[in-house]
Design a protein around this motif. Structure first.
Motif, mmCIF file in Angstrom:
data_model
loop_
_atom_site.group_PDB
_atom_site.id
_atom_site.type_symbol
_atom_site.label_atom_id
_atom_site.label_comp_id
_atom_site.label_asym_id
_atom_site.label_seq_id
_atom_site.Cartn_x
_atom_site.Cartn_y
_atom_site.Cartn_z
ATOM 1 N N GLU A 52 -5.042 2.247 10.789
ATOM 2 C CA GLU A 52 -4.589 0.930 11.234
ATOM 3 C C GLU A 52 -5.772 0.083 11.717
ATOM 4 N N THR A 53 -6.735 0.717 12.366
ATOM 5 C CA THR A 53 -7.936 -0.003 12.789
ATOM 6 C C THR A 53 -8.738 -0.463 11.569
ATOM 7 N N PHE A 54 -8.812 0.388 10.566
ATOM 8 C CA PHE A 54 -9.507 0.039 9.322
ATOM 9 C C PHE A 54 -8.867 -1.191 8.687
ATOM 10 N N LEU A 55 -7.534 -1.227 8.654
ATOM 11 C CA LEU A 55 -6.844 -2.388 8.078
ATOM 12 C C LEU A 55 -7.137 -3.655 8.884
ATOM 13 N N THR A 56 -7.221 -3.515 10.204
ATOM 14 C CA THR A 56 -7.565 -4.678 11.043
ATOM 15 C C THR A 56 -8.943 -5.219 10.671
ATOM 16 N N ALA A 57 -9.901 -4.312 10.479
ATOM 17 C CA ALA A 57 -11.262 -4.727 10.122
ATOM 18 C C ALA A 57 -11.301 -5.385 8.758
ATOM 19 N N MET A 58 -10.434 -4.939 7.846
ATOM 20 C CA MET A 58 -10.465 -5.418 6.464
ATOM 21 C C MET A 58 -9.391 -6.461 6.183
ATOM 22 N N SER A 59 -8.982 -7.163 7.222
ATOM 23 C CA SER A 59 -8.030 -8.281 7.089
ATOM 24 C C SER A 59 -6.710 -7.861 6.459
ATOM 25 N N GLY A 60 -6.309 -6.627 6.663
ATOM 26 C CA GLY A 60 -5.002 -6.168 6.215
ATOM 27 C C GLY A 60 -4.912 -5.746 4.770
ATOM 28 N N LYS A 61 -6.028 -5.723 4.039
ATOM 29 C CA LYS A 61 -5.985 -5.341 2.628
ATOM 30 C C LYS A 61 -5.825 -3.833 2.485
ATOM 31 N N HIS A 62 -4.770 -3.402 1.781
ATOM 32 C CA HIS A 62 -4.527 -1.989 1.544
ATOM 33 C C HIS A 62 -5.205 -1.546 0.248
ATOM 34 N N PRO A 63 -5.753 -0.339 0.196
ATOM 35 C CA PRO A 63 -6.310 0.159 -1.074
ATOM 36 C C PRO A 63 -5.185 0.524 -2.040
ATOM 37 N N SER A 64 -5.497 0.501 -3.313
ATOM 38 C CA SER A 64 -4.512 0.932 -4.316
ATOM 39 C C SER A 64 -4.411 2.454 -4.351
ATOM 40 N N THR A 65 -5.551 3.124 -4.177
ATOM 41 C CA THR A 65 -5.602 4.586 -4.248
ATOM 42 C C THR A 65 -6.519 5.107 -3.159
#
Length: 480
Positions: free
Chosen positions: A358-371
């Motif tokens: 969740e912290t990683f998503l915060t740093a990356m503006s909410g972008k989820h990886p595909s895989t």
């Protein structure tokens, strides 16, 4: 023996460590972390509150809460009999003890013989805050405040207890005893699993320390101890106790001011790179480090361009704190490995992984990886399902082949090293699902593995590793 100047103080009311229910299910957090473990007998355990501080550039994004006696009747030390002894000391009014530990030991030994667990409860204090009265009660005493708790059934309003008065000299005297219980007592084969009866003896502590020094991951230590004792039902402590012991050893290296030192270092990094992102968890009570994550501006920019496929691995533990180092990696358009972010984790539990993702998503503006590629880890799998619900989770083929060599070494040697090439051809078969299944069963028949449990478990997870089931962008990645 009541004293007018005294007041009642409840020093705890929960027998189990409070966990964070991440998905509305108590089962998700069975591996939750216990950061603070005190020596000797436990008070009613209280929820550990942690803070997460998130900063990016010069801005702090926010703070997240994770949420007078006589010694005439003193019982000699040799009469406080342990489980291996022959005598049973029953609590009686007038018994005296030189310390709280001796008093607790007497009642806990009795509880272990009879078949129940105990915990410390209310205390009565003088005006100077020194204890003058203390209750040690059956663990089934009272009810939980949370009426919806799944563990309410362990509380039956049992009145069994021992009430102690404590003199100014520190002498503990039994003032009142209630021996009757209103619930079934535990059978002899279940006694060692009760909370107050569980213990990690000194020999086990040394063994745990030795196998950790040999490089075994924390998640594997309890599995080793189960095998060592001949099964989980024979192991004299629970997985949580084992994890707590690992955490206690690790904290020998951690200094109270480490969090402050790290915070200053990361702030200095931010002065050099205004887009530098970091977040960390510390124990609110003493400032000890729990988890922390960081990513520089280049990593954040790279993730925007190449963050569709990532790999995550926690097998790096070369730092002196023995905290798993967890880089999140990817690959660019030149097939070069790039770093999207890094973390140091206190342990490898669902809670730690969810915090990191969740912290990683915060740093990356909410972008989820595909895989996302990981090794085969149950806690990691559960955290990914929660934090990345729309991301395809694939298993690292390098780890699968490594485990195959470990679990099927007898087959590899008997086949003159022909098994692994055949196994890999099956893994990479991508023409059709039907053809893959046909090749798999041919492999089992050829090497007489139809009844092999490891191969059966691997086949059950085939959608996460077999090439034919690949249904998302992977950037030609297949391992961590």
């Amino acid at each position: 023996m009541d004293e007018p100047a005294a007041s009642m103080e409840d020093v705890g009311g929960q027998e189990d460590i409070t966990t964070v229910d991440l998905m509305g299910s108590s089962s998700l957090m069975e591996d939750s972390r216990a950061l603070e473990i005190g020596g000797g007998p436990r008070e009613d355990e209280q929820q550990i509150t942690q803070n997460t501080t998130v900063t990016m550039g010069a801005e702090t994004i926010g703070t997240i809460s994770q949420t007078s006696g006589s010694v005439e009747n003193e019982v000699p030390d040799e009469e406080v009999v342990h489980k291996a002894g022959q005598n049973l000391v029953t609590p009686e009014v007038g018994m005296t003890f030189q310390s709280e530990e001796k008093a607790y030991e007497m009642y806990n030994t009795y509880a272990g013989k009879v078949g129940f667990s105990i915990r410390k409860s209310k205390a009565k204090r003088h005006q100077d805050k020194s204890i003058c009265q203390k209750y040690i009660v059956c663990s089934s005493q009272g009810h939980r405040e949370n009426a919806t708790s799944q563990k309410d059934i362990t509380r039956t309003d049992c009145d069994a207890r021992v009430q102690f008065s404590i003199s100014r000299e520190g002498i503990w005297t039994v003032q009142k005893v209630v021996l009757e219980h209103n619930h079934y007592l535990a059978s002899p084969n279940k006694l060692h699993k009760m909370r107050s009866q569980r213990q990690v003896i000194e020999a086990d502590k040394k063994l745990i320390g030795q196998i950790r020094e040999a490089g075994m991951k924390p998640a594997q230590v309890y599995e080793f101890m189960k095998e060592f004792y001949g099964g989980e039902d024979k192991t004299p402590f629970a997985k949580m106790d084992c994890n707590n012991e690992i955490g206690r050893e690790r904290r020998q290296y951690l200094e109270v001011n480490d969090a402050q030192t790290l915070s200053e270092y990361l702030r200095n990094k931010q002065l050099q790179d205004p887009t530098f992102f970091y977040a960390f968890q510390v124990d609110k009570e003493d400032g000890r480090i729990a988890n922390f994550f960081w990513a520089d501006g280049q990593s954040i920019m790279d993730y925007k361009c190449f963050g569709d496929a990532v790999s995550f691995d926690t097998t790096f533990q070369t730092n002196k704190f023995e905290m798993p180092f967890a880089p999140i990696l990817g690959t660019n358009h030149h097939k070069q490995t790039i770093i999207f972010g890094c973390a140091l984790l206190f342990n490898e539990t669902i809670e730690s992984f969810v915090w990191l993702f969740e912290t990683f998503l915060t740093a990356m503006s909410g972008k989820h990886p595909s895989t996302i590629f990981t090794d085969q880890d149950a806690a990691m799998e559960a955290a990914i399902a929660y934090a990345f619900p729309n991301t395809s989770h694939r298993l690292c083929l390098w780890h699968i082949c490594l485990n195959a060599a470990k679990h099927l070494s007898h087959v590899i040697h008997a086949s003159d090293n022909k098994f692994l090439p055949d196994f890999k051809r099956c893994v990479y078969e991508d023409r059709s699902e039907t053809y893959f299944i046909e090749k798999w069963h041919e492999l089992l028949a050829k090497y007489n593995l139809e009844n092999n449990s490891w191969m059966a478990n691997l086949y059950a997870l085939r959608a996460k590793w077999a090439a034919v089931y690949r249904d998302s962008f992977t950037a030609d990645m297949n391992s961590t």
